[in-house]
Design a protein around this motif. Sequence first.
Motif, PDB file in Angstrom:
ATOM      1  N   LYS A   1       0.828  -1.120  -0.007  1.00  0.00           N
ATOM      2  CA  LYS A   1      -0.124   0.066  -0.077  1.00  0.00           C
ATOM      3  C   LYS A   1       0.867   1.309  -0.003  1.00  0.00           C
ATOM      4  CE  LYS A   1      -3.836   2.174   2.767  1.00  0.00           C
ATOM      5  NZ  LYS A   1      -3.340   3.515   3.057  1.00  0.00           N
ATOM      6  N   GLU A   2       1.950   1.246   0.884  1.00  0.00           N
ATOM      7  CA  GLU A   2       2.808   2.480   0.862  1.00  0.00           C
ATOM      8  C   GLU A   2       3.485   2.677  -0.253  1.00  0.00           C
ATOM      9  OE1 GLU A   2       5.528   2.143   4.172  1.00  0.00           O
ATOM     10  OE2 GLU A   2       3.833   2.024   5.550  1.00  0.00           O
ATOM     11  N   TYR A   3       4.004   1.529  -0.859  1.00  0.00           N
ATOM     12  CA  TYR A   3       4.667   1.839  -2.356  1.00  0.00           C
ATOM     13  C   TYR A   3       3.737   2.127  -3.401  1.00  0.00           C
ATOM     14  CZ  TYR A   3       6.673   0.169  -6.728  1.00  0.00           C
ATOM     15  OH  TYR A   3       7.023   0.093  -8.070  1.00  0.00           O
ATOM     16  N   LEU A   4       2.393   1.723  -3.529  1.00  0.00           N
ATOM     17  CA  LEU A   4       1.691   2.212  -4.385  1.00  0.00           C
ATOM     18  C   LEU A   4       1.141   3.521  -3.863  1.00  0.00           C
ATOM     19  CD1 LEU A   4      -0.994  -0.652  -4.925  1.00  0.00           C
ATOM     20  CD2 LEU A   4       0.809   0.149  -6.655  1.00  0.00           C
ATOM     21  N   GLU A   5       0.998   4.259  -2.880  1.00  0.00           N
ATOM     22  CA  GLU A   5       0.718   5.291  -2.414  1.00  0.00           C
ATOM     23  C   GLU A   5       1.908   6.526  -2.973  1.00  0.00           C
ATOM     24  OE1 GLU A   5      -2.067   4.918   1.436  1.00  0.00           O
ATOM     25  OE2 GLU A   5       0.204   4.983   1.832  1.00  0.00           O
TER      26      GLU A   5
ATOM     27  N   ILE B   1      -4.243   5.040  -7.426  1.00  0.00           N
ATOM     28  CA  ILE B   1      -5.421   5.002  -6.694  1.00  0.00           C
ATOM     29  C   ILE B   1      -5.715   3.582  -6.001  1.00  0.00           C
ATOM     30  CG2 ILE B   1      -8.002   5.276  -6.966  1.00  0.00           C
ATOM     31  CD1 ILE B   1      -7.376   7.373  -9.171  1.00  0.00           C
ATOM     32  N   ARG B   2      -5.206   2.654  -6.666  1.00  0.00           N
ATOM     33  CA  ARG B   2      -5.493   1.085  -6.224  1.00  0.00           C
ATOM     34  C   ARG B   2      -4.915   0.902  -4.552  1.00  0.00           C
ATOM     35  NH1 ARG B   2      -2.681  -2.114 -10.969  1.00  0.00           N
ATOM     36  NH2 ARG B   2      -1.351  -0.357 -10.854  1.00  0.00           N
ATOM     37  N   SER B   3      -4.058   1.849  -4.395  1.00  0.00           N
ATOM     38  CA  SER B   3      -3.706   1.814  -2.767  1.00  0.00           C
ATOM     39  C   SER B   3      -4.888   1.776  -1.833  1.00  0.00           C
ATOM     40  CB  SER B   3      -2.564   2.862  -2.431  1.00  0.00           C
ATOM     41  OG  SER B   3      -3.322   4.159  -2.516  1.00  0.00           O
ATOM     42  N   GLU B   4      -5.886   2.345  -2.142  1.00  0.00           N
ATOM     43  CA  GLU B   4      -7.194   2.546  -1.496  1.00  0.00           C
ATOM     44  C   GLU B   4      -7.541   1.083  -1.274  1.00  0.00           C
ATOM     45  OE1 GLU B   4     -11.377   4.487  -1.424  1.00  0.00           O
ATOM     46  OE2 GLU B   4      -9.865   5.633  -2.396  1.00  0.00           O
ATOM     47  N   GLY B   5      -7.725   0.199  -1.992  1.00  0.00           N
ATOM     48  CA  GLY B   5      -8.344  -1.121  -2.112  1.00  0.00           C
ATOM     49  C   GLY B   5      -7.347  -1.977  -1.251  1.00  0.00           C
ATOM     50  N   LEU B   6      -6.111  -1.588  -1.098  1.00  0.00           N
ATOM     51  CA  LEU B   6      -5.326  -2.476  -0.141  1.00  0.00           C
ATOM     52  C   LEU B   6      -5.623  -1.922   1.338  1.00  0.00           C
ATOM     53  CD1 LEU B   6      -1.998  -2.438  -1.966  1.00  0.00           C
ATOM     54  CD2 LEU B   6      -3.636  -4.186  -1.564  1.00  0.00           C
ATOM     55  N   GLY B   7      -6.043  -0.594   1.506  1.00  0.00           N
ATOM     56  CA  GLY B   7      -6.397  -0.125   2.878  1.00  0.00           C
ATOM     57  C   GLY B   7      -7.589  -0.922   3.382  1.00  0.00           C
TER      58      GLY B   7
END
Length: 75
Positions: free
Chosen positions: A16-20, A25-31
């Motif tokens: 998630k941190e990497y994608l952020e 935007i896909r980092s939100e799904g990991l959250g």
Amino acid sequence: MGMSIDEAIHDTEVMKEYLECRGEIRSEGLGVAIETMRKYQQIEEIYKNWCYPTYFNATDAMNKLGEVLKDGKID
């Protein structure tokens, strides 16, 4: 045996941190996935305590499950 839920949460937080950092935007799904895994851990703990009559009765267990499902926290 596979990885523990704590290890899966850690790995997912790293992804998630990497994608952020990349502005994805896909980092939100990991959250959402991390939140769901943490809720599962809390539900598992409630279930374990419910199985032993000295801890929770059915009403208390259902109330605590409702708290977790509503906001992810046990009051």
